[in-house]
Design an enzyme around this catalytic site. Sequence first.
Site, PDB file in Angstrom:
ATOM      1  N   LYS A 186       2.107  -3.299   7.373  1.00 52.12           N
ATOM      2  CA  LYS A 186       2.340  -3.500   5.933  1.00 52.12           C
ATOM      3  C   LYS A 186       3.786  -3.169   5.581  1.00 52.12           C
ATOM      4  O   LYS A 186       4.416  -3.844   4.759  1.00 52.12           O
ATOM      5  CB  LYS A 186       1.386  -2.627   5.104  1.00 52.12           C
ATOM      6  CG  LYS A 186      -0.077  -2.998   5.202  1.00 52.12           C
ATOM      7  CD  LYS A 186      -0.413  -4.376   4.636  1.00 52.12           C
ATOM      8  CE  LYS A 186      -0.333  -4.448   3.133  1.00 52.12           C
ATOM      9  NZ  LYS A 186      -0.790  -5.781   2.630  1.00 52.12           N
ATOM     10  N   TYR A 230      -1.756  -0.286  11.177  1.00 48.70           N
ATOM     11  CA  TYR A 230      -1.952  -0.969   9.882  1.00 48.70           C
ATOM     12  C   TYR A 230      -0.777  -0.721   8.942  1.00 48.70           C
ATOM     13  O   TYR A 230      -0.164  -1.660   8.427  1.00 48.70           O
ATOM     14  CB  TYR A 230      -3.257  -0.494   9.218  1.00 48.70           C
ATOM     15  CG  TYR A 230      -3.317  -0.815   7.734  1.00 48.70           C
ATOM     16  CD1 TYR A 230      -3.476  -2.121   7.297  1.00 48.70           C
ATOM     17  CD2 TYR A 230      -3.176   0.197   6.765  1.00 48.70           C
ATOM     18  CE1 TYR A 230      -3.497  -2.421   5.937  1.00 48.70           C
ATOM     19  CE2 TYR A 230      -3.203  -0.095   5.418  1.00 48.70           C
ATOM     20  CZ  TYR A 230      -3.365  -1.404   5.000  1.00 48.70           C
ATOM     21  OH  TYR A 230      -3.375  -1.701   3.647  1.00 48.70           O
ATOM     22  N   THR A 265       0.825  -1.207   0.000  1.00 49.88           N
ATOM     23  CA  THR A 265       0.000   0.000   0.000  1.00 49.88           C
ATOM     24  C   THR A 265       0.863   1.263   0.000  1.00 49.88           C
ATOM     25  O   THR A 265       1.984   1.250   0.525  1.00 49.88           O
ATOM     26  CB  THR A 265      -0.904   0.009   1.259  1.00 49.88           C
ATOM     27  OG1 THR A 265      -1.495   1.286   1.404  1.00 49.88           O
ATOM     28  CG2 THR A 265      -0.124  -0.281   2.532  1.00 49.88           C
ATOM     29  N   ASP A 266       0.300   2.340  -0.532  1.00 48.15           N
ATOM     30  CA  ASP A 266       1.026   3.624  -0.494  1.00 48.15           C
ATOM     31  C   ASP A 266       1.132   4.155   0.937  1.00 48.15           C
ATOM     32  O   ASP A 266       1.921   5.069   1.207  1.00 48.15           O
ATOM     33  CB  ASP A 266       0.364   4.662  -1.406  1.00 48.15           C
ATOM     34  CG  ASP A 266      -1.086   4.974  -1.060  1.00 48.15           C
ATOM     35  OD1 ASP A 266      -1.640   4.352  -0.120  1.00 48.15           O
ATOM     36  OD2 ASP A 266      -1.676   5.846  -1.729  1.00 48.15           O
ATOM     37  N   GLU A 267       0.338   3.572   1.869  1.00 54.18           N
ATOM     38  CA  GLU A 267       0.393   4.066   3.257  1.00 54.18           C
ATOM     39  C   GLU A 267       1.746   3.811   3.908  1.00 54.18           C
ATOM     40  O   GLU A 267       2.047   4.408   4.941  1.00 54.18           O
ATOM     41  CB  GLU A 267      -0.726   3.443   4.096  1.00 54.18           C
ATOM     42  CG  GLU A 267      -2.099   3.876   3.615  1.00 54.18           C
ATOM     43  CD  GLU A 267      -3.207   3.675   4.625  1.00 54.18           C
ATOM     44  OE1 GLU A 267      -2.923   3.481   5.814  1.00 54.18           O
ATOM     45  OE2 GLU A 267      -4.371   3.716   4.204  1.00 54.18           O
TER      46      GLU A 267
HETATM   47  P1  NAD Z   1     -10.221  -6.812   2.544  1.00 56.83           P
HETATM   48  O1  NAD Z   1     -10.199  -6.503   3.997  1.00 56.83           O
HETATM   49  O2  NAD Z   1     -11.445  -6.490   1.743  1.00 56.83           O
HETATM   50  O3  NAD Z   1      -9.947  -8.384   2.348  1.00 56.83           O
HETATM   51  C1  NAD Z   1      -8.957  -9.068   3.042  1.00 56.83           C
HETATM   52  C2  NAD Z   1      -9.161 -10.566   2.802  1.00 56.83           C
HETATM   53  O4  NAD Z   1      -8.087 -11.263   3.462  1.00 56.83           O
HETATM   54  C3  NAD Z   1     -10.462 -11.116   3.380  1.00 56.83           C
HETATM   55  O5  NAD Z   1     -11.071 -11.988   2.468  1.00 56.83           O
HETATM   56  C4  NAD Z   1     -10.021 -11.864   4.623  1.00 56.83           C
HETATM   57  O6  NAD Z   1     -10.855 -12.959   4.966  1.00 56.83           O
HETATM   58  C5  NAD Z   1      -8.639 -12.347   4.202  1.00 56.83           C
HETATM   59  N1  NAD Z   1      -7.765 -12.609   5.346  1.00 56.83           N
HETATM   60  C6  NAD Z   1      -7.517 -11.796   6.414  1.00 56.83           C
HETATM   61  N2  NAD Z   1      -6.681 -12.408   7.266  1.00 56.83           N
HETATM   62  C7  NAD Z   1      -6.362 -13.607   6.705  1.00 56.83           C
HETATM   63  C8  NAD Z   1      -5.519 -14.680   7.114  1.00 56.83           C
HETATM   64  N3  NAD Z   1      -4.859 -14.655   8.267  1.00 56.83           N
HETATM   65  N4  NAD Z   1      -5.434 -15.767   6.292  1.00 56.83           N
HETATM   66  C9  NAD Z   1      -6.115 -15.813   5.134  1.00 56.83           C
HETATM   67  N5  NAD Z   1      -6.930 -14.834   4.720  1.00 56.83           N
HETATM   68  C10 NAD Z   1      -7.050 -13.745   5.494  1.00 56.83           C
HETATM   69  O7  NAD Z   1      -8.938  -6.135   1.944  1.00 56.83           O
HETATM   70  P2  NAD Z   1      -8.709  -5.395   0.532  1.00 56.83           P
HETATM   71  O8  NAD Z   1      -9.162  -3.998   0.642  1.00 56.83           O
HETATM   72  O9  NAD Z   1      -9.225  -6.266  -0.556  1.00 56.83           O
HETATM   73  O10 NAD Z   1      -7.114  -5.365   0.491  1.00 56.83           O
HETATM   74  C11 NAD Z   1      -6.391  -6.462  -0.054  1.00 56.83           C
HETATM   75  C12 NAD Z   1      -4.905  -6.168   0.040  1.00 56.83           C
HETATM   76  O11 NAD Z   1      -4.597  -4.985  -0.678  1.00 56.83           O
HETATM   77  C13 NAD Z   1      -4.407  -5.924   1.462  1.00 56.83           C
HETATM   78  O12 NAD Z   1      -3.143  -6.519   1.595  1.00 56.83           O
HETATM   79  C14 NAD Z   1      -4.308  -4.414   1.574  1.00 56.83           C
HETATM   80  O13 NAD Z   1      -3.317  -4.051   2.499  1.00 56.83           O
HETATM   81  C15 NAD Z   1      -3.928  -4.054   0.158  1.00 56.83           C
HETATM   82  N6  NAD Z   1      -4.334  -2.718  -0.310  1.00 56.83           N
HETATM   83  C16 NAD Z   1      -5.647  -2.329  -0.229  1.00 56.83           C
HETATM   84  C17 NAD Z   1      -6.026  -1.107  -0.757  1.00 56.83           C
HETATM   85  C18 NAD Z   1      -7.470  -0.637  -0.714  1.00 56.83           C
HETATM   86  O14 NAD Z   1      -7.738   0.510  -1.086  1.00 56.83           O
HETATM   87  N7  NAD Z   1      -8.428  -1.463  -0.300  1.00 56.83           N
HETATM   88  C19 NAD Z   1      -5.068  -0.280  -1.359  1.00 56.83           C
HETATM   89  C20 NAD Z   1      -3.731  -0.693  -1.397  1.00 56.83           C
HETATM   90  C21 NAD Z   1      -3.397  -1.942  -0.890  1.00 56.83           C
HETATM   91  O1  DAU Z   2      -4.100   4.057   0.445  1.00 54.69           O
HETATM   92  C1  DAU Z   2      -4.335   2.689   0.456  1.00 54.69           C
HETATM   93  C2  DAU Z   2      -5.157   2.317   1.670  1.00 54.69           C
HETATM   94  O2  DAU Z   2      -6.471   2.802   1.452  1.00 54.69           O
HETATM   95  C3  DAU Z   2      -5.183   0.805   1.926  1.00 54.69           C
HETATM   96  O3  DAU Z   2      -3.882   0.386   2.258  1.00 54.69           O
HETATM   97  C4  DAU Z   2      -6.151   0.456   3.061  1.00 54.69           C
HETATM   98  O4  DAU Z   2      -6.238  -0.952   3.196  1.00 54.69           O
HETATM   99  C5  DAU Z   2      -7.514   1.010   2.716  1.00 54.69           C
HETATM  100  O5  DAU Z   2      -8.421   0.749   3.771  1.00 54.69           O
HETATM  101  C6  DAU Z   2      -7.419   2.516   2.454  1.00 54.69           C
HETATM  102  O6  DAU Z   2      -7.072   3.230   3.689  1.00 54.69           O
HETATM  103  P1  DAU Z   2      -7.771   4.627   4.074  1.00 54.69           P
HETATM  104  O7  DAU Z   2      -7.638   4.810   5.529  1.00 54.69           O
HETATM  105  O8  DAU Z   2      -7.307   5.709   3.174  1.00 54.69           O
HETATM  106  O9  DAU Z   2      -9.286   4.268   3.653  1.00 54.69           O
HETATM  107  P2  DAU Z   2     -10.700   4.540   4.379  1.00 54.69           P
HETATM  108  O10 DAU Z   2     -11.758   4.159   3.384  1.00 54.69           O
HETATM  109  O11 DAU Z   2     -10.770   3.920   5.731  1.00 54.69           O
HETATM  110  O12 DAU Z   2     -10.711   6.109   4.571  1.00 54.69           O
HETATM  111  C7  DAU Z   2     -10.550   6.981   3.465  1.00 54.69           C
HETATM  112  C8  DAU Z   2     -10.578   8.395   3.997  1.00 54.69           C
HETATM  113  O13 DAU Z   2     -11.902   8.688   4.482  1.00 54.69           O
HETATM  114  C9  DAU Z   2      -9.665   8.634   5.186  1.00 54.69           C
HETATM  115  O14 DAU Z   2      -9.100   9.927   5.095  1.00 54.69           O
HETATM  116  C10 DAU Z   2     -10.573   8.539   6.404  1.00 54.69           C
HETATM  117  C11 DAU Z   2     -11.887   9.050   5.864  1.00 54.69           C
HETATM  118  N1  DAU Z   2     -13.110   8.461   6.474  1.00 54.69           N
HETATM  119  C12 DAU Z   2     -13.218   7.103   6.522  1.00 54.69           C
HETATM  120  C13 DAU Z   2     -14.326   6.519   7.088  1.00 54.69           C
HETATM  121  C14 DAU Z   2     -14.449   5.010   7.146  1.00 54.69           C
HETATM  122  C15 DAU Z   2     -14.130   9.285   6.949  1.00 54.69           C
HETATM  123  O15 DAU Z   2     -14.040  10.524   6.870  1.00 54.69           O
HETATM  124  N2  DAU Z   2     -15.230   8.691   7.492  1.00 54.69           N
HETATM  125  C16 DAU Z   2     -15.374   7.341   7.594  1.00 54.69           C
HETATM  126  O16 DAU Z   2     -16.411   6.878   8.147  1.00 54.69           O
END
Ligand code: NAD
Ligand code: DAU
Length: 342
Positions: free
Chosen positions: A157, A153, A125-127
Amino acid sequence: MNIIVTGGAGFIGSNFVFHMLNKYPDYRIVCLDCLTYAGNLSTLEPVMDNPNFRFVKESITDREAVYKLFEEEHPDMVVNFAAESHVDRSIENPEVFLDTNIKGTAVLMDACRKYGIKRYHQVSTDEVYGDLPLDRPDLFFTEETPIHTSSPYSSSKAGADLLVLAYHRTYGLPVTISRCSNNYGPYHFPEKLIPLMIANALNDKPLPVYGEGLNVRDWLYVEDHCKAIDLIIHNGRVGEVYNVGGHNEKTNIEIVKIICKELGKPESLITHVEDRKGHDMRYAIDPTKIHNELGWLPETKFEDGIKKTIQWYLDNKEWWETIISGEYQNYYEKMYANREEI
Ligand code: NAD
Ligand code: DAU
């Protein structure tokens, strides 16, 4: 090609499973997912009968189960999506983030070392780069930006990324890492900003914006992320990190107002609530490397992607209503009851 996709019952993982099965009819895709609150087997229903697909319910932290799967499947590649992914939950309870995101990654790579692998890909992730200031719109995250994390988190990562690079240098494991910005699209779990606001707006519930809502995220349509990973695992250079992002920066308040407008809901639903602790201000990716080396560019414009996403949530109410009517209710009450309106 036989690929183990971990976390394939979650948001991005499931979209990747669909992408790969559609694009490569001769590949075998094995989804390893322990179905945490974020994993949803009903999401994978459309591919359950596909002879090229197998679902295995185990945790990536379970060494015995992971080794057994490698003995059965002899995978050519592992793409690791499995993670605890929600920043707010990591602030409440960091421990499971360390277990899954760091230890789980080590277990998968140990299996790769023991049984051999053509490619181990870490979905990061970019985080891991921390955040950028709002008053420097000229700054972007490149692959050279130092790791500088804010939340449990992102620290977990980053820890995993460092381990992946260490396994490459120490053991010669053929790894790649992608660091992507915020994804949006179908099957996004309703605890995250965009699906939470869509679900709340459709139920005429308050839309809880943290602080002033001026934090900036760089939104990417999930299918574009899947295409980037597909390119990296096939053509990316081993040992390299690739940033993935869409040059699509928006403040949170802009996003919430767009959702209100698209759904015909009043902006008066917006409530400003107590801010997230340690809240990152701005994420913005420079995707020059993946563009120059692999020809990747985001294809979905935000105006189209957000319409498609909202339409998906309208057409698939059962998927998210089942989630929000279950255990999620307890999570929501606990997480948002303490956030006072400001
Ligand atoms: P998500 O939370 O929707 O899904 C995570 C999945 O992993 C779920 O199906 C869960 O059951 C499974 N899981 C969790 N713990 C596990 C374990 N111990 N063993 C096996 N399976 C397990 O997550 P997402 O948003 O789809 O993110 C997927 C990946 O991409 C993550 O690694 C996250 O850090 C990364 N990522 C997400 C975003 C985003 O915007 N959502 C952006 C950049 C990177
Ligand atoms: O940048 C990549 C990341 O993006 C991934 O690594 C993470 O897994 C993914 O969850 C996401 O993280 P963020 O914290 O950016 O996403 P989130 O949707 O939780 O929040 C997006 C923005 O919105 C953040 O600035 C917090 C704000 N927010 C979020 C929630 C849930 C609110 O203002 N209200 C809310 O209820």
